[in-house]
Design a protein around this motif. Sequence first.
Motif, short mmCIF file in Angstrom:
data_model
loop_
_atom_site.label_atom_id
_atom_site.label_comp_id
_atom_site.label_asym_id
_atom_site.label_seq_id
_atom_site.Cartn_x
_atom_site.Cartn_y
_atom_site.Cartn_z
N ALA A 128 5.93 3.88 -9.06
CA ALA A 128 5.57 2.49 -8.81
C ALA A 128 6.08 1.69 -10.01
O ALA A 128 6.48 2.28 -11.02
CB ALA A 128 4.06 2.33 -8.68
N GLU A 129 6.07 0.39 -9.88
CA GLU A 129 6.51 -0.44 -11.00
C GLU A 129 5.38 -1.35 -11.45
O GLU A 129 4.65 -1.90 -10.63
CB GLU A 129 7.75 -1.26 -10.61
CG GLU A 129 8.96 -0.36 -10.41
CD GLU A 129 10.24 -1.12 -10.05
OE1 GLU A 129 10.18 -2.36 -9.89
OE2 GLU A 129 11.29 -0.44 -9.92
N CYS A 180 0.67 -3.65 -9.95
CA CYS A 180 1.30 -2.37 -9.59
C CYS A 180 1.99 -2.61 -8.24
O CYS A 180 1.33 -2.84 -7.23
CB CYS A 180 0.24 -1.28 -9.46
SG CYS A 180 0.88 0.29 -8.85
N LEU A 181 3.33 -2.59 -8.25
CA LEU A 181 4.07 -2.90 -7.03
C LEU A 181 5.15 -1.85 -6.75
O LEU A 181 5.65 -1.19 -7.67
CB LEU A 181 4.76 -4.27 -7.14
CG LEU A 181 3.87 -5.52 -7.26
CD1 LEU A 181 4.74 -6.75 -7.49
CD2 LEU A 181 3.00 -5.70 -6.02
N GLY A 213 0.79 -1.23 0.00
CA GLY A 213 0.00 0.00 0.00
C GLY A 213 0.82 1.28 0.00
O GLY A 213 0.27 2.37 0.04
N ILE A 214 2.14 1.13 -0.06
CA ILE A 214 3.00 2.32 -0.03
C ILE A 214 3.05 2.99 -1.41
O ILE A 214 3.06 2.32 -2.45
CB ILE A 214 4.42 1.92 0.43
CG1 ILE A 214 4.44 1.79 1.96
CG2 ILE A 214 5.49 2.90 -0.05
CD1 ILE A 214 5.73 1.27 2.53
N VAL A 215 3.07 4.32 -1.40
CA VAL A 215 3.28 5.09 -2.61
C VAL A 215 4.62 5.80 -2.44
O VAL A 215 4.83 6.48 -1.43
CB VAL A 215 2.19 6.18 -2.81
CG1 VAL A 215 2.38 6.88 -4.16
CG2 VAL A 215 0.81 5.59 -2.69
N LEU A 216 5.51 5.65 -3.40
CA LEU A 216 6.77 6.40 -3.33
C LEU A 216 6.55 7.76 -3.96
O LEU A 216 6.06 7.85 -5.09
CB LEU A 216 7.89 5.65 -4.06
CG LEU A 216 8.29 4.29 -3.51
CD1 LEU A 216 9.48 3.74 -4.28
CD2 LEU A 216 8.65 4.39 -2.03
N VAL A 217 6.89 8.80 -3.22
CA VAL A 217 6.66 10.16 -3.71
C VAL A 217 7.98 10.90 -3.78
O VAL A 217 8.77 10.88 -2.83
CB VAL A 217 5.68 10.92 -2.77
CG1 VAL A 217 5.44 12.32 -3.30
CG2 VAL A 217 4.36 10.17 -2.65
#
Length: 204
Positions: A128-129, A151-152, A117-121
């Motif tokens: 995301a990949e 989506c990982l 559930g993490i979003v890299l900002v």
Amino acid sequence: MRVGAYEATTDILNSGRDNWGGFTELVLHQRLDLSVENLVLQQQWQPLFSIEQLENARRRLQRLDYPDIPVLLENNPETVIDAKPERREYSANSIVRDANLAKQVKELYDYKCQACGIVLVAGNRKYAEAAHIKPVGEPHNGSDTLNNILCLCPNHHKLFDIGGFFVEDDLEIPMLGIRLFKVKEHDICVENFTYHKNWFEGNA
Ligand SMILES: [Zn+2]
């Protein structure tokens, strides 16, 4: 050999002392079979010492041009821990190449990892990949379609690719104690999760 001698040897090795004069002289003249170095390098005693200690002893012997320096034993517990386990390769190029498909799946999840559930900002950008469940190309021949793409985050993408977790038909991930998140608009071909698991368990 008395246990006390080994304890004394280990003590000296652990002390970090540099004063090896007596031992090295005797080793140099090959008059002491029970020099610390020799004792350490006798294979049956290797498991008593750390790799670092063994390597230090080897270096000291090399400096003295000591003949026949024994090799380090393969089954030393530390050696085993350090040895890289063989990994079954899943895919070297598992990032989705089709930019449109990749964008589509990321937007479906607003760049949120379906595992954690993490979003890299990064500033005003999200990262995301898009990852194939069953890789396209030989020998897997997975399809380049949305039902074969997740989506990982990079960590879970990598973990998936090295068989660090498997996803069950009901989207449970027992190895991580979590459930794969899925939006209703995203059809996933769950047979591909079975393929992934079988691949790592050697059945595919
Ligand atoms: Zn993640």
